[in-house]
Design an enzyme around this catalytic site. Structure first.
Site, PDB file in Angstrom:
ATOM      1  CG  ASP A   1      -2.238  -1.157   1.623  1.00 59.78           C
ATOM      2  OD1 ASP A   1      -1.822  -1.633   0.454  1.00 59.78           O
ATOM      3  OD2 ASP A   1      -3.087  -0.749   1.716  1.00 59.78           O
TER       4      ASP A   1
ATOM      5  CE  LYS B   1      -5.038   1.612   2.594  1.00 54.90           C
ATOM      6  NZ  LYS B   1      -3.502   1.189   3.460  1.00 54.90           N
TER       7      LYS B   1
ATOM      8  CE  LYS C   1      -7.087  -1.095   2.825  1.00 57.06           C
ATOM      9  NZ  LYS C   1      -5.104  -1.340   2.987  1.00 57.06           N
TER      10      LYS C   1
END
Length: 298
Positions: A144, A207, A243
């Site tokens: 990430d 995300k 996400k």
């Protein structure tokens, strides 16, 4: 050369409607929440959401011992709740990837690491690449990263996208989630642009937030990001995951994100290869709702 590069990104953005009205987005989201969320408030949906959790510990107080205990809980979950699917991922800082790898005994749970100067993304690209490569070497399955928010806001799309591209090349076949830090982007138009640029540059997932800056995830940001994913898929055929993370504090928050994904992207995105929830609090809350009593397992 620079102009050609910049034009390339502007040309990519020109294929999409990025001129969004924040009030209109808020109204559409309010309508979805009011009309569609109650029907999704079922035990089956909650079990599915539990299986989409990126179970996260990102504290300055984390230690080898605390991360080991955190991971052992995930191991024990399979024994204590054999009827439920486990969380999707354990998400930690890169220096703990090896601890998780050595401790994790259950199948189907991945190891994710935040990387590349998380949460500010304010460091040298060489450091970002090295940190990412080391996390993967130590056992991370997923990475990430955060976009260079400052570069994006100052219109330097080239640097922002080059970095994402370089980090994706480092990740190779490993999934890379790109965090937009939507609270810092402020407007729906900015969120749409950052979503599109991140996907073009190689994001496997987009995300919302790091959870380190307020506001974190919001239903409005989620709606705009899911619209961008839908339009990008229609134009390119590529499926990018979504996400939400940060500020998911109750089961109802998770149901709202589930509903937005279902309404905008459809059933085919309701799978933990394309939908995740980044949270530390939610696991116990969902478990309590599924079991009908207060659970403090994690």
């Amino acid at each position: 050369m620079e102009n050609n590069e910049q034009n390339k990104y502007n040309a990519a953005l020109a294929k999409y409607n990025t001129n969004l009205d924040d009030a209109e987005v808020a109204a559409q989201v309010a309508k979805i929440i009011a009309e569609k969320v109650p029907a999704n408030n079922t035990p089956e949906v909650k079990k599915f959401l539990f299986n989409c959790i990126d179970l996260t510990t990102l504290n300055s107080t984390d230690s080898d011992e605390s991360v080991m205990k955190f991971t052992q809980k995930v191991n024990q979950f399979d024994e204590e709740f054999p009827d439920l699917k486990n969380v999707a991922v354990i998400c930690v800082y890169p220096n703990f990837a090896e601890v998780v790898k050595d401790t994790l005994e259950v199948e189907d749970v991945n190891i994710a690491c935040v990387s590349a100067g998380f949460p500010s993304s304010q460091t040298f690209i060489e450091v970002k690449v090295a940190e990412t490569a080391m996390a993967l070497m130590d056992g991370a399955d997923e990475i990430d990263i955060v976009i260079s928010v400052g570069k994006f806001l100052s219109g330097d799309y080239e640097t922002m996208c080059d970095e994402i591209q370089e980090l994706k090349e480092t990740c190779k076949e490993h999934h890379m989630k790109v965090i937009l830090e939507t609270g810092a982007l402020k407007t729906a138009s900015n969120i749409k642009k950052a979503s599109i640029l991140s996907m073009y540059a190689g994001a496997d997932f987009i995300k919302t937030s790091t959870g380190k800056q307020q506001p974190a995830a919001t239903p409005e940001a989620a709606y705009v990001m899911c619209q961008a994913i839908k339009e990008y898929h229609a134009l390119t055929g590529n499926k990018v995951g979504f996400k939400p993370a940060g500020g998911i504090n109750c089961a109802n928050d998770a149901l709202i994100y589930y509903t937005i994904v279902k309404e905008v992207l459809g059933e085919e995105w309701l799978d933990n290869t394309l939908f995740r929830l980044g949270t530390s609090r939610l696991a116990n809350l969902l478990l309590s709702e599924i079991k009908g009593e207060e659970m403090k397992f994690f």
